[in-house]
Design a protein around this motif. Structure first.
Motif, PDB file in Angstrom:
ATOM      1  N   GLU A 181       0.859  -1.191   0.000  1.00 53.64           N
ATOM      2  CA  GLU A 181       0.000   0.000   0.000  1.00 53.64           C
ATOM      3  C   GLU A 181       0.892   1.237   0.000  1.00 53.64           C
ATOM      4  OE1 GLU A 181      -0.262   2.253   2.518  1.00 53.64           O
ATOM      5  OE2 GLU A 181       0.869   1.273   4.130  1.00 53.64           O
ATOM      6  N   ARG A 241      11.688   9.330   2.561  1.00 53.65           N
ATOM      7  CA  ARG A 241      11.024  10.425   3.280  1.00 53.65           C
ATOM      8  C   ARG A 241      11.678  10.628   4.653  1.00 53.65           C
ATOM      9  NH1 ARG A 241       6.888  13.753   2.287  1.00 53.65           N
ATOM     10  NH2 ARG A 241       5.356  14.243   3.879  1.00 53.65           N
ATOM     11  N   GLY A 283       9.585  15.328  15.769  1.00 55.45           N
ATOM     12  CA  GLY A 283      10.000  13.925  15.617  1.00 55.45           C
ATOM     13  C   GLY A 283       9.133  13.288  14.549  1.00 55.45           C
ATOM     14  N   HIS A 287       2.898   4.710  12.018  1.00 54.24           N
ATOM     15  CA  HIS A 287       3.273   3.300  12.012  1.00 54.24           C
ATOM     16  C   HIS A 287       4.098   2.934  10.789  1.00 54.24           C
ATOM     17  CE1 HIS A 287      -0.077   2.396   9.102  1.00 54.24           C
ATOM     18  NE2 HIS A 287      -0.259   3.644   9.442  1.00 54.24           N
ATOM     19  N   TYR A 356       0.087  11.700  15.660  1.00 62.93           N
ATOM     20  CA  TYR A 356       1.418  11.657  15.034  1.00 62.93           C
ATOM     21  C   TYR A 356       1.596  12.697  13.943  1.00 62.93           C
ATOM     22  CZ  TYR A 356       0.453   9.227  10.559  1.00 62.93           C
ATOM     23  OH  TYR A 356       0.040   8.907   9.295  1.00 62.93           O
TER      24      TYR A 356
HETATM   25  N1  SAJ Z   1       6.894  14.807   9.008  1.00 63.57           N
HETATM   26  C1  SAJ Z   1       7.820  15.796   9.315  1.00 63.57           C
HETATM   27  N2  SAJ Z   1       8.202  16.656   8.327  1.00 63.57           N
HETATM   28  C2  SAJ Z   1       7.694  16.572   7.055  1.00 63.57           C
HETATM   29  C3  SAJ Z   1       6.767  15.546   6.750  1.00 63.57           C
HETATM   30  C4  SAJ Z   1       6.386  14.677   7.752  1.00 63.57           C
HETATM   31  O1  SAJ Z   1       8.299  15.910  10.444  1.00 63.57           O
HETATM   32  O2  SAJ Z   1       8.082  17.401   6.225  1.00 63.57           O
HETATM   33  C5  SAJ Z   1       6.468  13.862  10.051  1.00 63.57           C
HETATM   34  C6  SAJ Z   1       4.962  13.883  10.342  1.00 63.57           C
HETATM   35  O3  SAJ Z   1       4.640  14.900  11.248  1.00 63.57           O
HETATM   36  C7  SAJ Z   1       4.733  12.495  10.880  1.00 63.57           C
HETATM   37  C8  SAJ Z   1       5.736  11.635  10.097  1.00 63.57           C
HETATM   38  O4  SAJ Z   1       6.689  12.541   9.578  1.00 63.57           O
HETATM   39  O5  SAJ Z   1       5.072  12.424  12.250  1.00 63.57           O
HETATM   40  C9  SAJ Z   1       5.127  10.820   8.955  1.00 63.57           C
HETATM   41  O6  SAJ Z   1       4.143  11.574   8.280  1.00 63.57           O
HETATM   42  P1  SAJ Z   1       3.974  11.550   6.684  1.00 63.57           P
HETATM   43  O7  SAJ Z   1       2.801  12.399   6.364  1.00 63.57           O
HETATM   44  O8  SAJ Z   1       5.256  11.923   6.042  1.00 63.57           O
HETATM   45  O9  SAJ Z   1       3.763  10.045   6.318  1.00 63.57           O
HETATM   46  P2  SAJ Z   1       2.740   8.900   6.813  1.00 63.57           P
HETATM   47  O10 SAJ Z   1       3.460   8.056   7.808  1.00 63.57           O
HETATM   48  O11 SAJ Z   1       1.440   9.452   7.221  1.00 63.57           O
HETATM   49  O12 SAJ Z   1       2.553   8.073   5.445  1.00 63.57           O
HETATM   50  C10 SAJ Z   1       3.708   7.548   4.810  1.00 63.57           C
HETATM   51  C11 SAJ Z   1       3.631   7.880   3.295  1.00 63.57           C
HETATM   52  N3  SAJ Z   1       4.916   7.557   2.664  1.00 63.57           N
HETATM   53  C12 SAJ Z   1       5.559   8.445   1.863  1.00 63.57           C
HETATM   54  O13 SAJ Z   1       5.137   9.560   1.652  1.00 63.57           O
HETATM   55  C13 SAJ Z   1       6.810   7.981   1.214  1.00 63.57           C
HETATM   56  C14 SAJ Z   1       2.502   7.094   2.639  1.00 63.57           C
HETATM   57  O14 SAJ Z   1       2.493   7.310   1.241  1.00 63.57           O
HETATM   58  C15 SAJ Z   1       2.657   5.589   2.938  1.00 63.57           C
HETATM   59  O15 SAJ Z   1       1.614   4.831   2.359  1.00 63.57           O
HETATM   60  C16 SAJ Z   1       2.610   5.421   4.440  1.00 63.57           C
HETATM   61  O16 SAJ Z   1       3.728   6.137   4.998  1.00 63.57           O
HETATM   62  C17 SAJ Z   1       2.697   3.946   4.757  1.00 63.57           C
HETATM   63  O17 SAJ Z   1       1.659   3.383   5.175  1.00 63.57           O
HETATM   64  O18 SAJ Z   1       3.745   3.342   4.555  1.00 63.57           O
END
Ligand code: SAJ
Length: 445
Positions: A181, A241, A283, A287, A356
């Motif tokens: 996914e 990321r 941070g 998941h 989160y």
């Molecule tokens: N975050 C930062 N700075 C940023 C972006 C995010 O500190 O510039 C933090 C967020 O606050 C959060 C964490 O990173 O704590 C993760 O958030 P996110 O929005 O980057 O990602 P997720 O975990 O919600 O979803 C990610 C996505 N992966 C990518 O963008 C490569 C999503 O597409 C995946 O499907 C998902 O992981 C997954 O299930 O693997």
């Protein structure tokens, strides 16, 4: 109201795990004409799903779940049943995630993941249990799809041997594919349809059959490859990321040391045509990104040096946040000294946001929750939490936002929920001063 699209399809699909991925996937398949059996062990969520109500807050999800259940094409149950296709969507935490889903990232103040509690590796027990649970239901012609994020070669080394207990030929009688996914929580239903998909099969027949399933609702491109490549692609995406967020967090530390505003530096650096720096924060939670890079490190420990360093930088960030808040609270207490014995002994901390990330209700691996819990234990701190999205629990001191803003000596903005951005910060800052607010999201100009 969501309508059942197109023709009814013959294939019966059993989706194992009705969480953040399984439930949207099961619902979308049902609304695209498949007969879907959703399986989950949690009785309470099955009850609410039978009433057409999703247990997860996600834009549009309730509508599609209701349509799927009311049409009779999504039926949920505790037990697996016979089907043509089995889709495994169970979680794969790392083995340091606490059962309560709390943030376990910063294992030591230095953020070292390799302390006395050992390394973080994938906990595949849910995937194994799900695979075991379908063995006796397998029939020649079945397709098994793994959507759960797994370390490279899990399909080959773990899933295939389990399914082989059915005594059916693999490949031959049974097709198997990994289709990770890729959807972003907060935008799941849109991305489920519009994102490109990667399908890794154990053979071309497995690829083609899985492609047919996903092509029924995906508008993005579908790319076919082998299982280990698909498994690795998923991990690489999330590690990419994570590394980039770690870079942003490091820039923030550098800028703080120099005495300049990191968000301004990043904003203007991003005006370069080939620079696109992400945002620093308190941070990395959730998941996925806080977990998956460990699976790459597990597969190639000596090679995954940058991946591990990024994890360490992001895991240690909450401790830097805690140190800054502690300093501000001490300053707030010092400001009270003239009040003498009559002054309050505790300083009041308002944590804004413990999910989160913004506008979701998910607290898994949340750095904000970890930080708030840290101050809950401090005797000289009166902790208050305002979060309109987080699930409420009795052990946490939730307050109304207005009430918290009035009472706080120090505010820590940990998550930029839309409700927080609507506050008149200009007025509050003019009344209470800049030191009153610690903005860890760079959300307040
Ligand atoms: N975050 C930062 N700075 C940023 C972006 C995010 O500190 O510039 C933090 C967020 O606050 C959060 C964490 O990173 O704590 C993760 O958030 P996110 O929005 O980057 O990602 P997720 O975990 O919600 O979803 C990610 C996505 N992966 C990518 O963008 C490569 C999503 O597409 C995946 O499907 C998902 O992981 C997954 O299930 O693997």
């Amino acid at each position: 109201m969501c309508k059942i699209e197109g023709n009814m399809r013959d294939e019966r699909i059993c989706v194992l795990g009705l969480g953040y991925i399984g439930l949207p996937t099961a619902s979308i398949l049902a609304t695209h004409g498949f007969k879907v059996f959703g399986v989950d062990k949690r009785k309470e969520i099955l009850e609410s799903l039978r009433c057409g109500k999703a247990h997860i807050k996600e834009p549009g999800l309730n509508t599609i779940v209701k349509a799927a259940v009311q049409s009779g094409r999504l039926v949920v149950n505790e037990k697996v049943c016979r089907a043509d296709v089995f889709i495994i969507c169970v979680p794969t935490p790392h083995n340091h995630v606490s059962p309560a889903g709390q943030f376990t990232g910063p294992l030591s103040r230095e953020g070292s993941p390799f302390n006395r509690r050992g390394k973080k590796t994938a906990d595949l027990s849910f995937v194994q249990q799900a695979a075991e649970s379908i063995v006796s239901y397998l029939r020649p012609g079945n397709l098994v799809i793994i959507e759960s994020t797994v370390p490279p070669k899990t399909v080959e080394n773990i899933v295939m041997p389990i399914l082989a207990k059915s005594k059916l030929r693999i490949p031959g009688d049974i097709s198997i594919a990994h289709c990770p996914e890729r959807v972003l929580p907060g935008n799941i239903l849109h991305e489920l349809v519009s994102n490109d998909r990667i399908i890794g099969g154990i053979d071309i027949e497995s690829c083609r059959r899985a492609e047919n399933i996903y092509a029924s609702f995906t508008r993005g491109e579908i790319y076919l490859t082998d299982c280990a490549t698909a498994e690795t692609i998923k991990l690489v995406e999330n590690a990419f990321r994570d590394v980039n967020i770690a870079f942003a967090n490091e820039i923030e530390a550098i800028c703080e040391h120099i005495g300049i505003n990191a968000w301004e530096v990043i904003r203007l650096a991003n005006r370069h045509p080939r620079v696109k720096i992400l945002q620093p924060g308190p941070g990395v939670g959730g998941h996925c990104i806080a977990v998956d890079p460990w699976f790459l490190a597990q597969a190639a420990p000596a090679q995954a040096r940058l991946v591990k360093t990024a994890r360490t930088i992001n895991d240690s960030k909450p401790w830097r946040v805690i140190a800054k808040i502690t300093k501000s609270l001490a300053a707030a207490r010092r400001r009270r000294v003239p009040l003498g014995a009559a002054g309050k002994k505790k300083s009041a901390l308002l944590c804004l946001g413990i999910t989160y990330k913004a506008n979701v209700d998910d607290i898994r691996e949340s750095p904000g929750l970890f930080i708030a819990r840290h101050f809950l234990k401090r005797k000289n701190v009166e902790l208050m939490i305002a979060d309109p999205h987080a699930p409420k629990s009795d052990d946490l001191p939730f307050v109304d936002l207005e009430q918290g803003l009035k009472k706080a000596d120090v505010i820590a903005l940990l998550v930029n929920h839309r409700e927080f951005l609507q506050v008149n910060w200009k007025k509050i800052i003019s009344e209470k001063g800049h030191d009153f607010i610690l903005d860890f999201k760079g959300a307040l100009k």
